[in-house]
Design a protein around this motif. Structure first.
Motif, mmCIF file in Angstrom:
data_model
loop_
_atom_site.group_PDB
_atom_site.id
_atom_site.type_symbol
_atom_site.label_atom_id
_atom_site.label_comp_id
_atom_site.label_asym_id
_atom_site.label_seq_id
_atom_site.Cartn_x
_atom_site.Cartn_y
_atom_site.Cartn_z
ATOM 1 N N MET A 39 0.849 -1.188 0.000
ATOM 2 C CA MET A 39 0.000 0.000 0.000
ATOM 3 C C MET A 39 0.884 1.236 0.000
ATOM 4 O O MET A 39 1.914 1.257 0.677
ATOM 5 C CB MET A 39 -0.861 -0.010 1.272
ATOM 6 N N ALA A 40 0.513 2.273 -0.728
ATOM 7 C CA ALA A 40 1.212 3.555 -0.654
ATOM 8 C C ALA A 40 0.711 4.320 0.559
ATOM 9 O O ALA A 40 -0.474 4.266 0.891
ATOM 10 C CB ALA A 40 0.976 4.365 -1.925
ATOM 11 N N ALA A 41 1.625 5.012 1.252
ATOM 12 C CA ALA A 41 1.245 5.784 2.436
ATOM 13 C C ALA A 41 2.141 7.005 2.571
ATOM 14 O O ALA A 41 3.354 6.920 2.392
ATOM 15 C CB ALA A 41 1.350 4.921 3.688
ATOM 16 N N ASP A 42 1.536 8.121 2.900
ATOM 17 C CA ASP A 42 2.275 9.346 3.191
ATOM 18 C C ASP A 42 2.333 9.593 4.697
ATOM 19 O O ASP A 42 3.246 10.258 5.176
ATOM 20 C CB ASP A 42 1.603 10.558 2.549
ATOM 21 N N TRP A 43 1.364 9.097 5.430
ATOM 22 C CA TRP A 43 1.228 9.401 6.845
ATOM 23 C C TRP A 43 2.064 8.435 7.664
ATOM 24 O O TRP A 43 1.561 7.542 8.346
ATOM 25 C CB TRP A 43 -0.231 9.376 7.260
ATOM 26 N N VAL A 44 3.380 8.652 7.611
ATOM 27 C CA VAL A 44 4.371 7.811 8.274
ATOM 28 C C VAL A 44 5.346 8.736 8.989
ATOM 29 O O VAL A 44 5.743 9.761 8.427
ATOM 30 C CB VAL A 44 5.146 6.959 7.229
ATOM 31 N N THR A 45 5.754 8.383 10.233
ATOM 32 C CA THR A 45 6.697 9.238 10.942
ATOM 33 C C THR A 45 7.481 8.471 11.996
ATOM 34 O O THR A 45 7.041 7.434 12.479
ATOM 35 C CB THR A 45 5.977 10.442 11.589
ATOM 36 N N VAL A 46 8.623 9.023 12.368
ATOM 37 C CA VAL A 46 9.420 8.518 13.475
ATOM 38 C C VAL A 46 8.766 8.994 14.768
ATOM 39 O O VAL A 46 8.352 10.149 14.871
ATOM 40 C CB VAL A 46 10.875 9.053 13.395
ATOM 41 N N LEU A 47 8.681 8.110 15.760
ATOM 42 C CA LEU A 47 8.079 8.461 17.050
ATOM 43 C C LEU A 47 9.090 8.477 18.190
ATOM 44 O O LEU A 47 8.901 9.174 19.173
ATOM 45 C CB LEU A 47 6.957 7.473 17.383
ATOM 46 N N SER A 48 10.152 7.651 18.081
ATOM 47 C CA SER A 48 11.119 7.541 19.168
ATOM 48 C C SER A 48 12.433 6.994 18.628
ATOM 49 O O SER A 48 12.432 6.172 17.705
ATOM 50 C CB SER A 48 10.572 6.602 20.252
#
Length: 171
Positions: A24-33
């Motif tokens: 799946m393509a996704a833009d809503w991805v981020t580092v949290l820790s």
């Protein structure tokens, strides 16, 4: 409103195993820790990927380059594992989890789910990074090669960009 925070980096989320594998393509991805290394991805419960991450409790974040734009588009606009037949990707064994990685990706980040919470119309899956692979030419001297690796970002519905061939220093 969410369009106001674009452009954003675009990723491919690999989930499932064997015949159930999906991308799946996704833009809503981020580092949290950093310690422990945690990343998060937002996935709608309407998506097949949501079902697979919930079932297997793991996923891979693959970092595409411009050369993978067609695959990113297919992964983001088509549903279910049958779309893999249309994509020009090679699924390979990951180093630490059963969910496969994408050979052509600039990097693959292997995650085990440690938390999942619903926020509005999406579930936020938190994954602990347990392994990764990357193309050395895309990450020279421990930094992303923004001048040559063609990291992909999503600007608007059908519009994608790479990074300008200039680096600005804050000093």
């Amino acid at each position: 409103m969410h369009h106001l925070i674009y452009p954003m980096r675009t990723y491919l989320i690999v989930s499932g195993q064997g015949e159930e594998t999906n991308v799946m393509a996704a833009d809503w991805v981020t580092v949290l820790s950093h310690k422990p290394p945690l990343v998060g991805v937002a996935v709608s419960p309407k998506r097949y990927t949501h079902r697979l991450i919930s079932k297997y409790k793991e996923f891979v974040i693959s970092v595409p380059g411009l050369e993978m734009l067609r695959d990113v588009w297919i992964a983001g606009t088509k549903r279910g594992p049958s779309k893999l037949k249309e994509m020009n990707i090679t699924l390979v064994d990951s180093t630490k989890i059963a969910t496969p990685s994408i050979k052509e990706a600039l990097a693959n980040i292997e995650c085990k789910v440690v938390d999942a919470r619903d926020y509005g119309d999406h579930t936020w899956f938190v994954g602990e990074v347990v392994g990764y692979t990357y193309k050395e030419e895309a990450f020279k001297n421990g930094k992303p090669d923004v001048m040559g690796a063609n990291f992909l970002a999503h600007a608007a519905w059908t519009d994608f960009v790479t990074f300008e061939k200039k680096i600005y220093k804050s000093e």
